[in-house]
Enzyme design. Structure first.
Site, mmCIF file in Angstrom:
data_model
loop_
_atom_site.group_PDB
_atom_site.id
_atom_site.type_symbol
_atom_site.label_atom_id
_atom_site.label_comp_id
_atom_site.label_asym_id
_atom_site.label_seq_id
_atom_site.Cartn_x
_atom_site.Cartn_y
_atom_site.Cartn_z
ATOM 1 N N ILE A 44 25.773 57.154 -37.651
ATOM 2 C CA ILE A 44 26.206 58.251 -38.513
ATOM 3 C C ILE A 44 25.007 59.068 -38.979
ATOM 4 O O ILE A 44 25.125 60.277 -39.193
ATOM 5 C CB ILE A 44 26.995 57.696 -39.732
ATOM 6 C CG1 ILE A 44 28.325 57.094 -39.259
ATOM 7 C CG2 ILE A 44 27.230 58.774 -40.778
ATOM 8 C CD1 ILE A 44 29.107 56.371 -40.345
ATOM 9 N N ARG B 74 20.181 70.176 -40.068
ATOM 10 C CA ARG B 74 20.131 68.772 -39.670
ATOM 11 C C ARG B 74 18.748 68.424 -39.114
ATOM 12 O O ARG B 74 18.302 67.294 -39.218
ATOM 13 C CB ARG B 74 21.231 68.473 -38.641
ATOM 14 C CG ARG B 74 22.609 68.310 -39.267
ATOM 15 C CD ARG B 74 23.624 67.840 -38.251
ATOM 16 N NE ARG B 74 24.890 67.466 -38.885
ATOM 17 C CZ ARG B 74 25.869 68.306 -39.163
ATOM 18 N NH1 ARG B 74 25.729 69.584 -38.885
ATOM 19 N NH2 ARG B 74 26.981 67.886 -39.727
ATOM 20 N N ASP C 112 33.918 65.830 -37.126
ATOM 21 C CA ASP C 112 34.202 67.121 -36.487
ATOM 22 C C ASP C 112 35.671 67.188 -36.059
ATOM 23 O O ASP C 112 36.330 68.220 -36.199
ATOM 24 C CB ASP C 112 33.293 67.335 -35.267
ATOM 25 C CG ASP C 112 31.820 67.269 -35.632
ATOM 26 O OD1 ASP C 112 31.470 67.716 -36.735
ATOM 27 O OD2 ASP C 112 31.024 66.751 -34.824
ATOM 28 N N ASN D 98 22.157 61.454 -39.569
ATOM 29 C CA ASN D 98 21.841 62.729 -38.917
ATOM 30 C C ASN D 98 20.346 62.913 -38.715
ATOM 31 O O ASN D 98 19.553 62.315 -39.423
ATOM 32 C CB ASN D 98 22.395 63.875 -39.784
ATOM 33 C CG ASN D 98 23.821 64.208 -39.394
ATOM 34 O OD1 ASN D 98 24.148 64.229 -38.215
ATOM 35 N ND2 ASN D 98 24.661 64.471 -40.378
ATOM 36 N N ASP E 210 21.068 47.647 -47.821
ATOM 37 C CA ASP E 210 20.310 48.849 -48.180
ATOM 38 C C ASP E 210 18.970 48.412 -48.741
ATOM 39 O O ASP E 210 18.755 47.220 -48.982
ATOM 40 C CB ASP E 210 21.086 49.714 -49.197
ATOM 41 C CG ASP E 210 20.828 51.210 -48.980
ATOM 42 O OD1 ASP E 210 19.669 51.587 -48.703
ATOM 43 O OD2 ASP E 210 21.783 52.003 -49.088
ATOM 44 N N HIS F 256 26.818 67.201 -32.452
ATOM 45 C CA HIS F 256 27.256 67.020 -33.843
ATOM 46 C C HIS F 256 26.391 67.845 -34.791
ATOM 47 O O HIS F 256 25.883 67.353 -35.786
ATOM 48 C CB HIS F 256 27.198 65.527 -34.201
ATOM 49 C CG HIS F 256 27.690 65.210 -35.585
ATOM 50 N ND1 HIS F 256 28.963 65.509 -36.014
ATOM 51 C CD2 HIS F 256 27.069 64.624 -36.645
ATOM 52 C CE1 HIS F 256 29.104 65.109 -37.275
ATOM 53 N NE2 HIS F 256 27.976 64.569 -37.677
#
Length: 347
Positions: A149, A119, A182, A151, A66, A209
């Site tokens: 992952i 999103r 989902d 968005n 990170d 998604h």
């Protein structure tokens, strides 16, 4: 994977807990060496995801990256007595080290949704983050499986594809948009409404998604539930589509779906690891390059294997309600895909 985690937690005070966890999958001696990186590992999804990946006996090296905070997360997670060796990497100058030799790269990096955000509101921030991370993946681990992952997945997967194409490293079999949450939600909501044990439930979820692009195929759900009306199916579909918003509103400005997303991300990464290791008939829904509709990317059931995607499976028989939902979602999904492609080609 869930069973192995539950076993580890049940036996957590036992000296043999890690050995027991390993027996649930492969022994540490027989399982292949697999390096997994989590990019965005100090964030709301990244921290619980790092924990869950540390509990997975198929992971031998776990790289946590990170822009800040990773040394602490890595030190904390590294004390857990399971197979994988953990290393933390912080800042752009250490990204290459985190990625080198990776078999799977999981990307939950980016900003979360806040109340009132769609999103798409996330797009401008997260698109840039994904582009730079994928540029590094193309350089340092071009053959790794990528689990996206961040968005909006409907746009970030096309962004990744374009970045890899420009770098000459694109392999459509190795790029996945993680839509598992989902499926997790659809299973949970269906089981609750149908009053069946959730452990045995399966519900395919196709499309994309975000919002109406999420299309759960309750007509194909198992076990069959004859006690559900058309109104029930409509309500279940809507709740699955709005699951993210439900959590954002319940957290009242304090975050989005992080814990359930981490769980879903860990389930999908586990499926990819099993596929890489030659386990047969590993099938999960995922947003991938696809020719089952006229759209270039689409979520459907995918058989996973040693090369990533072994086979993109068709939609199967749809109810009239699902056929209508399929046609309704296509314009929005098409627009989101094009937005991602355009972002890379114009920036």
């Amino acid at each position: 994977m869930l069973r192995s985690i539950q076993s580890a937690l049940r036996r957590g005070n036992s000296a043999s807990s890690s050995a027991h966890l390993l027996r649930r999958g492969f022994s540490s001696e027989s399982a292949p060496e697999r390096k997994v990186a989590v990019l965005g590992a100090a964030g709301g999804i990244g921290q619980p995801l790092a924990l869950l990946m540390k509990l997975n006996p198929l992971v031998s090296k776990l790289a946590l990256y990170d822009i800040a905070g990773t040394p602490g997360v890595a030190a904390d997670v590294s004390h857990i007595n399971t197979r994988s060796e953990v290393a933390g990497y912080m800042g752009e100058e250490q990204l290459g080290q985190a990625l080198e030799g990776c078999d799977i790269v999981v990307i939950p990096a980016g900003v979360p949704r806040k109340p009132g955000m769609t999103r798409d509101d996330l797009f401008n921030i997260n698109a840039g983050i994904v582009k730079s991370l994928c540029t590094a993946i193309a350089k340092y681990c071009p053959h790794a499986i990528v689990n996206m992952i961040s968005n909006p997945v409907n746009s970030t997967v096309p962004i990744a594809a374009e970045v890899f194409k420009k770098a000459g490293t694109y392999d459509e079999k190795k790029l996945f948009g993680v839509t598992t949450l989902d499926v997790v939600r659809a299973k949970t909501f269906y089981a609750g409404k149908a009053k069946v044990p959730v452990g045995g439930v399966d519900v395919p979820v196709v499309g994309g998604h975000a919002g109406i692009t999420i299309l759960p195929l309750f007509s194909q759900a198992t076990p069959k539930a004859n006690n559900l009306s058309d109104e029930d199916i409509t309500a279940l579909t809507k709740r699955t589509q709005d699951g993210g918003t439900e959590v954002v509103e319940a957290k009242a400005g304090k975050g989005s779906a992080t814990l359930s997303m981490a769980y879903a991300g860990a389930v999908f990464a586990d499926a990819c690891l099993k596929g890489l290791n030659g386990v047969q008939d590993v099938v999960e829904c995922s947003f991938v390059q696809s020719s089952i509709t006229e759209l270039p990317f689409f979520a459907s059931k995918v058989r996973l294997g040693k090369n990533g995607v072994e086979e993109v499976l068709g939609l199967g028989p749809l109810s009239d309600y699902e056929k209508q939902g399929l046609e309704s979602l296509k314009p929005e999904l098409k627009s989101s895909i094009e937005k991602g492609i355009k972002f890379v080609n114009q920036s």
